[in-house]
Design a protein around this motif. Structure first.
Motif, PDB file in Angstrom:
ATOM      1  N   GLN A   3      99.636 -37.851  25.271  1.00 63.93           N
ATOM      2  CA  GLN A   3     100.739 -38.025  24.230  1.00 63.93           C
ATOM      3  C   GLN A   3     101.544 -36.900  23.930  1.00 63.93           C
ATOM      4  O   GLN A   3     102.772 -36.997  23.561  1.00 63.93           O
ATOM      5  CB  GLN A   3     100.028 -38.532  22.942  1.00 63.93           C
ATOM      6  CG  GLN A   3      99.136 -39.614  23.280  1.00 63.93           C
ATOM      7  CD  GLN A   3      99.729 -40.907  23.121  1.00 63.93           C
ATOM      8  OE1 GLN A   3     100.889 -41.102  23.050  1.00 63.93           O
ATOM      9  NE2 GLN A   3      99.069 -41.926  23.597  1.00 63.93           N
ATOM     10  N   LEU A   4     101.019 -35.585  23.986  1.00 62.10           N
ATOM     11  CA  LEU A   4     101.749 -34.589  23.727  1.00 62.10           C
ATOM     12  C   LEU A   4     101.386 -33.339  24.801  1.00 62.10           C
ATOM     13  O   LEU A   4     100.402 -33.179  25.020  1.00 62.10           O
ATOM     14  CB  LEU A   4     101.325 -33.876  22.353  1.00 62.10           C
ATOM     15  CG  LEU A   4     101.557 -34.797  21.246  1.00 62.10           C
ATOM     16  CD1 LEU A   4     100.457 -35.467  20.770  1.00 62.10           C
ATOM     17  CD2 LEU A   4     102.052 -34.010  19.900  1.00 62.10           C
ATOM     18  N   VAL A   5     102.335 -32.911  25.424  1.00 65.38           N
ATOM     19  CA  VAL A   5     102.337 -31.787  26.418  1.00 65.38           C
ATOM     20  C   VAL A   5     102.813 -30.437  25.985  1.00 65.38           C
ATOM     21  O   VAL A   5     104.227 -30.683  26.110  1.00 65.38           O
ATOM     22  CB  VAL A   5     102.595 -32.393  27.791  1.00 65.38           C
ATOM     23  CG1 VAL A   5     102.317 -31.253  28.717  1.00 65.38           C
ATOM     24  CG2 VAL A   5     101.798 -33.592  28.025  1.00 65.38           C
ATOM     25  N   GLU A   6     102.286 -29.206  25.948  1.00 69.24           N
ATOM     26  CA  GLU A   6     102.935 -28.147  25.502  1.00 69.24           C
ATOM     27  C   GLU A   6     103.158 -27.461  26.805  1.00 69.24           C
ATOM     28  O   GLU A   6     102.510 -27.497  27.832  1.00 69.24           O
ATOM     29  CB  GLU A   6     101.950 -27.376  24.724  1.00 69.24           C
ATOM     30  CG  GLU A   6     101.280 -27.829  23.481  1.00 69.24           C
ATOM     31  CD  GLU A   6     100.235 -28.489  23.605  1.00 69.24           C
ATOM     32  OE1 GLU A   6      99.332 -28.841  22.509  1.00 69.24           O
ATOM     33  OE2 GLU A   6      99.594 -29.049  24.552  1.00 69.24           O
ATOM     34  N   SER A   7     104.058 -26.546  26.668  1.00 74.47           N
ATOM     35  CA  SER A   7     104.475 -25.570  27.730  1.00 74.47           C
ATOM     36  C   SER A   7     105.225 -24.350  27.038  1.00 74.47           C
ATOM     37  O   SER A   7     105.620 -24.365  25.992  1.00 74.47           O
ATOM     38  CB  SER A   7     105.427 -26.346  28.824  1.00 74.47           C
ATOM     39  OG  SER A   7     106.423 -26.604  28.085  1.00 74.47           O
ATOM     40  N   GLY A   8     105.415 -23.378  28.081  1.00 79.08           N
ATOM     41  CA  GLY A   8     106.388 -22.258  27.759  1.00 79.08           C
ATOM     42  C   GLY A   8     105.290 -20.855  27.274  1.00 79.08           C
ATOM     43  O   GLY A   8     105.737 -19.855  26.813  1.00 79.08           O
ATOM     44  N   GLY A   9     104.009 -21.199  26.932  1.00 81.14           N
ATOM     45  CA  GLY A   9     103.184 -19.868  27.081  1.00 81.14           C
ATOM     46  C   GLY A   9     103.111 -18.955  28.185  1.00 81.14           C
ATOM     47  O   GLY A   9     103.895 -19.227  29.013  1.00 81.14           O
TER      48      GLY A   9
END
Length: 125
Positions: A3-9
């Motif tokens: 449902q939610l996918v983080e990125s950018g770390g």
């Protein structure tokens, strides 16, 4: 189904900036407040910032005030966390989350029913 996918770390130096992104599915985006939390080894999960679905109120945790900014692109259904002036104490796994709630309860992790898997941020001195 995510449902939610983080990125950018990533790995950065002290004083650098990073912008984290969280892609939110349509069902999770509608009528749900959205927030960023972080978790570091040996520490409790920490609230950073949230956007309230009903009136766009922004809340910030103490660690985020003055350095981090939450925003979103409604058309792209993407949540952002701009982080400036990073220090080694900001090293953690960063999560986005969604909640059906509003108000100051959004600063508590138990208010959230959807969570991403997290993205790692490492800040070296």
């Amino acid at each position: 189904q995510a449902q939610l996918v983080e990125s950018g770390g990533g790995s950065v130096q002290a004083g650098d900036s990073l912008r984290l992104s969280c892609d939110v599915s349509r069902r999770t985006f509608i009528n749900r407040s959205r927030a960023w939390f972080r978790s570091a080894p040996g520490k409790e999960r920490e609230f950073l910032a949230s956007i309230t679905w009903s009136d766009d109120t922004h809340y910030y945790g103490d660690s985020a005030k003055g350095r981090f900014t939450i925003s979103e692109d409604s058309a792209k259904k993407t949540l952002y966390l701009q982080m400036d002036g990073l220090t080694p104490e900001d090293t953690a796994t960063y999560y986005c989350a969604a909640s059906p709630n509003t108000g100051p309860s959004l600063m508590k992790d138990y208010s959230y029913d959807y969570w991403g898997r997290g993205t790692q941020v490492t800040v070296s001195s």
